[in-house]
Design a protein around this motif. Structure first.
Motif, short mmCIF file in Angstrom:
data_model
loop_
_atom_site.label_atom_id
_atom_site.label_comp_id
_atom_site.label_asym_id
_atom_site.label_seq_id
_atom_site.Cartn_x
_atom_site.Cartn_y
_atom_site.Cartn_z
N TRP A 164 0.85 -1.20 0.00
CA TRP A 164 0.00 0.00 0.00
C TRP A 164 0.88 1.24 0.00
CZ3 TRP A 164 -1.75 3.54 4.16
CH2 TRP A 164 -2.82 4.33 3.75
N GLN A 165 0.58 2.13 -0.93
CA GLN A 165 1.33 3.39 -1.09
C GLN A 165 2.82 3.12 -1.28
OE1 GLN A 165 0.29 5.94 2.22
NE2 GLN A 165 -1.65 6.57 1.24
N GLY A 166 3.11 2.07 -2.03
CA GLY A 166 4.50 1.80 -2.41
C GLY A 166 5.31 1.01 -1.42
N HIS A 167 4.75 0.61 -0.29
CA HIS A 167 5.53 -0.19 0.66
C HIS A 167 4.67 -1.31 1.23
CE1 HIS A 167 3.49 2.89 3.08
NE2 HIS A 167 3.47 1.97 4.05
N LYS A 168 5.36 -2.34 1.69
CA LYS A 168 4.67 -3.52 2.23
C LYS A 168 4.27 -3.30 3.68
CE LYS A 168 6.29 -7.33 -0.66
NZ LYS A 168 6.93 -8.67 -0.66
N GLU A 169 3.08 -3.80 3.99
CA GLU A 169 2.59 -3.76 5.37
C GLU A 169 2.19 -5.17 5.80
OE1 GLU A 169 0.61 0.67 5.82
OE2 GLU A 169 -0.68 -1.09 5.56
N ARG A 170 2.56 -5.49 7.01
CA ARG A 170 2.20 -6.79 7.57
C ARG A 170 1.44 -6.56 8.86
NH1 ARG A 170 4.30 -10.31 11.40
NH2 ARG A 170 3.89 -12.54 10.99
N MET A 171 0.26 -7.16 8.95
CA MET A 171 -0.57 -7.03 10.15
C MET A 171 -0.70 -8.38 10.84
SD MET A 171 -1.38 -3.94 10.52
CE MET A 171 -1.40 -2.40 9.60
N VAL A 172 -0.71 -8.32 12.16
CA VAL A 172 -0.88 -9.53 12.99
C VAL A 172 -2.28 -9.50 13.59
CG1 VAL A 172 -0.07 -10.79 15.02
CG2 VAL A 172 1.58 -9.68 13.50
N LEU A 173 -2.93 -10.66 13.50
CA LEU A 173 -4.31 -10.76 13.96
C LEU A 173 -4.43 -11.89 14.98
CD1 LEU A 173 -7.31 -9.88 13.59
CD2 LEU A 173 -7.46 -11.57 11.75
N PRO A 174 -4.65 -11.56 16.26
CA PRO A 174 -4.82 -12.61 17.27
C PRO A 174 -6.18 -13.32 17.08
CG PRO A 174 -5.15 -10.46 18.27
CD PRO A 174 -4.71 -10.21 16.86
N LEU A 175 -6.17 -14.63 17.10
CA LEU A 175 -7.37 -15.43 16.87
C LEU A 175 -7.54 -16.46 17.98
CD1 LEU A 175 -6.88 -16.13 13.06
CD2 LEU A 175 -8.42 -14.43 14.06
N LYS A 176 -8.78 -16.89 18.15
CA LYS A 176 -9.08 -17.94 19.12
C LYS A 176 -9.85 -19.05 18.41
CE LYS A 176 -10.99 -18.80 23.70
NZ LYS A 176 -11.66 -18.20 24.89
N VAL A 177 -9.47 -20.28 18.68
CA VAL A 177 -10.13 -21.43 18.06
C VAL A 177 -11.43 -21.71 18.81
CG1 VAL A 177 -9.93 -23.86 17.42
CG2 VAL A 177 -7.89 -22.39 17.41
N ALA A 178 -12.55 -21.42 18.14
CA ALA A 178 -13.86 -21.67 18.77
C ALA A 178 -14.20 -23.15 18.77
CB ALA A 178 -14.96 -20.88 18.04
N ALA A 179 -13.81 -23.87 17.69
CA ALA A 179 -14.11 -25.29 17.57
C ALA A 179 -13.28 -25.87 16.44
CB ALA A 179 -15.60 -25.51 17.31
N ILE A 180 -13.29 -27.18 16.36
CA ILE A 180 -12.64 -27.90 15.26
C ILE A 180 -13.73 -28.49 14.38
CG2 ILE A 180 -11.00 -29.68 14.61
CD1 ILE A 180 -9.80 -27.38 16.24
N ALA A 181 -13.68 -28.22 13.10
CA ALA A 181 -14.70 -28.71 12.17
C ALA A 181 -14.55 -30.22 11.99
CB ALA A 181 -14.58 -28.01 10.83
#
Length: 403
Positions: A164-181
């Motif tokens: 974005w706008q000529g440079h790379k961005e990396r975002m971290v997203l914390p997640l929680k496992v609600a269940a296993i399919a």
């Protein structure tokens, strides 16, 4: 009058059991016709029933997938969701944006997972387990959970990158496992996420801001359209109608309608064959039993004439072959049920290694036994009608000539 009916019933019963050799022959003849038909119907019901059950229980058979990419807005989705033949629908985003890199503390592996939009009521997920909701709750596929070495309640770390706008961005997203399919829900590595989270991933990759996650970017998306959807019909019998509706609207879709129609056609064909055999068999037995009872009435003309002479009326005399016919029907049906149970046990035991657990290839429900009994009694009454007409013509004078 009731006393005379009771007496004729007793006389017919004593005569039936006194001539037990002939009675046994009648019972064996009926069981020889009815037993194989019950086994045949058990096979038809078991085989087709298993195929239909597999179709009904497999949500993939109810899925309707669009071919290629389109433009579908929320109004169109909501309108489709209100249809009675639609069980579940959620929008899909572009496949290039529907992925997420995920890792866990328990595993050193980083998996690139396919993100599947989901919501409460998703047919692929166990209804007893939590559905993915919000921006931090996901349901992992069984293979992904195994590779990441996580279970329900564990935490994950998701990451995604954009330019974005000529440079790379990396975002971290914390997640929680609600269940296993379930393992059958999605056989590849993937995760089920809420539509809100899926939209956030797409917006981030398109360079838009996601205020809910504090991700900066250009203006927030106000008018959103989707490239596809995940749709499941209410039942397998609604798939063909929905497919026709989409085609009329100019939307090309892919369904399992051909497989469903094959099973339905097989069911109809086998039913027609079975009932043709059943009608021929029972018709032949009815004529055979009727002729035997007719001959039995002729053989007992003197006894029946004496009964008329001592005061029994025509209607009561007709009961004589009728009662004996019903005895044959009941005992023949019971013996046929025994034949079926032995044959069904043998067939299911022989094919058990090739079947799923608790699956049966030869199966009858309790109501099927009652239907067989009703049909047998009907055939017996039809047969007794011939003999009853013959018995009704016996005159009391024939008894006087024999005295």
């Amino acid at each position: 009058m009731f006393r005379q009916k009771r007496q004729i019933l007793a006389l017919a019963s004593r005569d039936y059991f006194h001539e037990w050799q002939i009675s046994v022959c009648f019972v064996l003849a009926l069981a020889a016709v009815l037993g194989p038909m019950m086994v045949l119907f058990g096979l038809k019901f078991g085989i087709v029933g298993s195929m239909v059950e597999a179709l009904v229980e497999d949500p993939v058979k109810r899925e309707i997938r669009p071919v290629g990419s389109g433009r579908y807005d929320r109004v169109w989705m909501d309108k489709l969701r209100k249809r009675g033949d639609v069980s579940f629908i959620v929008p899909r985003i572009r496949s290039i944006a529907s992925s997420l890199s995920v890792q866990s503390q328990a595993s050193s592996r980083i998996l690139h997972l396919e993100v599947i939009p989901s919501a409460p009521g998703d047919p692929l997920l166990d209804p007893a387990l939590p559905a993915p909701e919000g921006l931090d709750s996901v349901v992992l596929s069984a293979s992904a959970a195994r590779k990441l070495m996580v279970s329900a309640g564990d935490s994950l770390e998701g990451s995604l990158v954009r330019t974005w706008q000529g440079h790379k961005e990396r975002m971290v997203l914390p997640l929680k496992v609600a269940a296993i399919a379930p393992a059958t829900a999605f056989k590849r590595d993937g995760l089920f996420a809420s539509v809100m989270l899926v939209e956030a991933l797409e917006d981030f990759r398109d360079g838009h801001a996601v205020p809910a996650l504090s991700w900066e970017g250009s203006a927030v998306v106000s008018e959103r359209s989707y490239t596809g959807f995940r749709l499941y019909a209410r039942s397998i019998y609604d798939v063909a109608a929905l497919e026709d509706s989409f085609i009329r609207s100019g939307i090309e879709v892919r369904t399992q309608a051909a497989d469903i129609e094959t099973v339905r056609r097989m069911d109809n064909t086998l039913s027609a064959i079975y009932w043709a055999i059943a009608l021929i068999g029972l018709g032949g037995f009815s004529l055979s039993l009727g002729a035997s009872l007719w001959a039995n009435v002729d053989r007992k003309r003197k006894e029946l004439a004496v009964l008329r002479l001592v005061g029994f009326r025509t209607g009561e005399i007709v009961l004589f072959p009728l009662v004996q016919s019903l005895y044959t029907a009941l005992f023949g049906w019971a013996l046929a049920c025994g034949i079926y149970l032995v044959a069904a046990w043998s067939i299911n035991a022989m094919l058990a290694p090739q079947l799923e657990k608790a699956q049966k290839i030869c199966l009858l429900l309790p109501e099927h036994y009652l239907i067989a009994l009703g049909i047998t009694l009907g055939a017996a009454l039809l047969a007794a009608l011939l003999a009853g007409l013959r018995a009704a013509r016996v005159e009391p004078s024939e008894g006087l000539r024999e005295l």
